[in-house]
Design an enzyme around this catalytic site. Structure first.
Site, PDB file in Angstrom:
ATOM      1  N   ASP A 141      34.128  13.463  57.680  1.00 63.62           N
ATOM      2  CA  ASP A 141      35.169  13.372  56.657  1.00 63.62           C
ATOM      3  C   ASP A 141      36.197  14.476  56.832  1.00 63.62           C
ATOM      4  OD1 ASP A 141      35.295  13.423  53.001  1.00 63.62           O
ATOM      5  OD2 ASP A 141      36.500  12.338  54.487  1.00 63.62           O
ATOM      6  N   LYS A 144      41.025  13.353  60.882  1.00 67.06           N
ATOM      7  CA  LYS A 144      40.688  12.006  61.382  1.00 67.06           C
ATOM      8  C   LYS A 144      40.793  11.905  62.904  1.00 67.06           C
ATOM      9  CE  LYS A 144      40.178  11.715  57.181  1.00 67.06           C
ATOM     10  NZ  LYS A 144      38.844  12.187  56.724  1.00 67.06           N
ATOM     11  N   ASP A 169      33.996   8.419  56.838  1.00 71.02           N
ATOM     12  CA  ASP A 169      34.905   8.082  55.735  1.00 71.02           C
ATOM     13  C   ASP A 169      36.286   7.743  56.299  1.00 71.02           C
ATOM     14  OD1 ASP A 169      36.347   9.775  52.854  1.00 71.02           O
ATOM     15  OD2 ASP A 169      35.741   7.688  53.115  1.00 71.02           O
ATOM     16  N   ASN A 170      37.073   6.981  55.555  1.00 68.73           N
ATOM     17  CA  ASN A 170      38.495   6.750  55.827  1.00 68.73           C
ATOM     18  C   ASN A 170      38.812   5.991  57.099  1.00 68.73           C
ATOM     19  OD1 ASN A 170      38.406  10.050  54.859  1.00 68.73           O
ATOM     20  ND2 ASN A 170      39.284   8.497  53.515  1.00 68.73           N
ATOM     21  N   GLU A 199      39.609   6.629  47.531  1.00 71.07           N
ATOM     22  CA  GLU A 199      39.143   7.273  46.299  1.00 71.07           C
ATOM     23  C   GLU A 199      40.204   7.230  45.199  1.00 71.07           C
ATOM     24  OE1 GLU A 199      38.877   8.563  49.352  1.00 71.07           O
ATOM     25  OE2 GLU A 199      39.737  10.539  49.505  1.00 71.07           O
TER      26      GLU A 199
END
Ligand SMILES: O=C(NC/C=C/[C@H]1O[C@@H](n2ccc(=O)cc2)[C@H](O)[C@@H]1O)c1cc([N+](=O)[O-])cc(O)c1O
Ligand SMILES: [Mg+2]
Length: 214
Positions: A141, A144, A169-170, A199
């Site tokens: 997380d 990226k 995540d993401n 989120e």
């Protein structure tokens, strides 16, 4: 002098969460982010997917890349079995300082080792410095564009074993295209996408869960 968003998040935890109660810490941060200021915690919706993966893996050793303020660190650590540990890497000293206090307020200091520095520097040192063998679960997380190089680095450093789980995540927003392309096409991983939302918003995002096949 002007406070920062992490400092205002910490104040919300001190004012609204019960010391020693991780769930109340998570709730206070989610409330702060919904009612006051958006912040890049995994959040309550994706957080439930994280919770289910943690309880399924029941890991003895966890690595988190990107502590930020410690929201997911607290979420994960509150579900670990006794003696299990999480190592979390945080690059920004100001974020680390807030995370340490949020972790302490949750009463989870014994289960969490927060290391200040970059993943690229620290991943190659984890075995010698902390006696780590392999990780049962890695939560990605952080920046990226670091997901892919750090995954390759973990492979090279022998930090993954047959069955180790990577949870990222993401993968949609902000997105990790190079990582997804690699992990979904590599014969060394079996991947699964968990559709969700960014989120505290209605924007699509999701988590990619990948099993290292050795
Ligand atoms: O950019 C995002 N995350 C980057 C996180 C970065 C964190 O990881 C640390 N780190 C720790 C170790 C390192 O080696 C490098 C950085 C940084 O110091 C920071 O605390 C993001 C953005 C959105 N968004 O909607 O824009 C939503 C999200 O859920 C996100 O995670
Ligand atoms: Mg994130």
């Amino acid at each position: 002098t002007q406070s920062t968003r992490p400092q205002r998040m910490l104040a919300a935890v001190h004012n609204n969460a019960t010391r020693g109660d991780p769930r109340s810490v998570v709730k206070a941060i989610d409330q702060f982010c919904r009612q006051k200021e958006w912040a890049m915690n995994i959040g309550d919706e994706k957080g439930c997917i994280l919770d289910s993966v943690v309880s399924e893996v029941n890991p003895a050793m966890v690595l988190e890349l990107g502590t930020y303020c410690g929201y997911s660190t607290v979420r994960i650590a509150s579900q670990l079995p006794p003696h299990a540990k999480i190592i979390t890497l945080e690059f920004n000293p100001q974020n680390a300082a807030v995370a340490r206090q949020i972790i302490a307020w949750a009463g989870l200091g014994e289960k969490i080792k927060l290391i200040e520095g970059s993943s690229g520097d620290w991943i190659p040192k984890l075995k010698e410095q902390f006696g780590v063998d392999t990780f049962d679960l890695v939560f990605l997380d952080h920046w990226k564009d670091r997901y892919l190089p750090d995954t390759k680095l973990m492979e090279e450093c022998g930090l993954l074993r047959k069955g180790s789980i990577l949870l990222a995540d993401n993968v949609i927003c902000p997105g990790t295209p190079e990582y997804l392309e690699y992990i979904r096409n590599s014969p060394r991983y079996k991947s699964q996408y968990f559709k969700s939302h960014l989120e505290y918003t209605r924007v699509e995002d999701g988590l990619e869960k990948s099993i290292f096949l050795g």
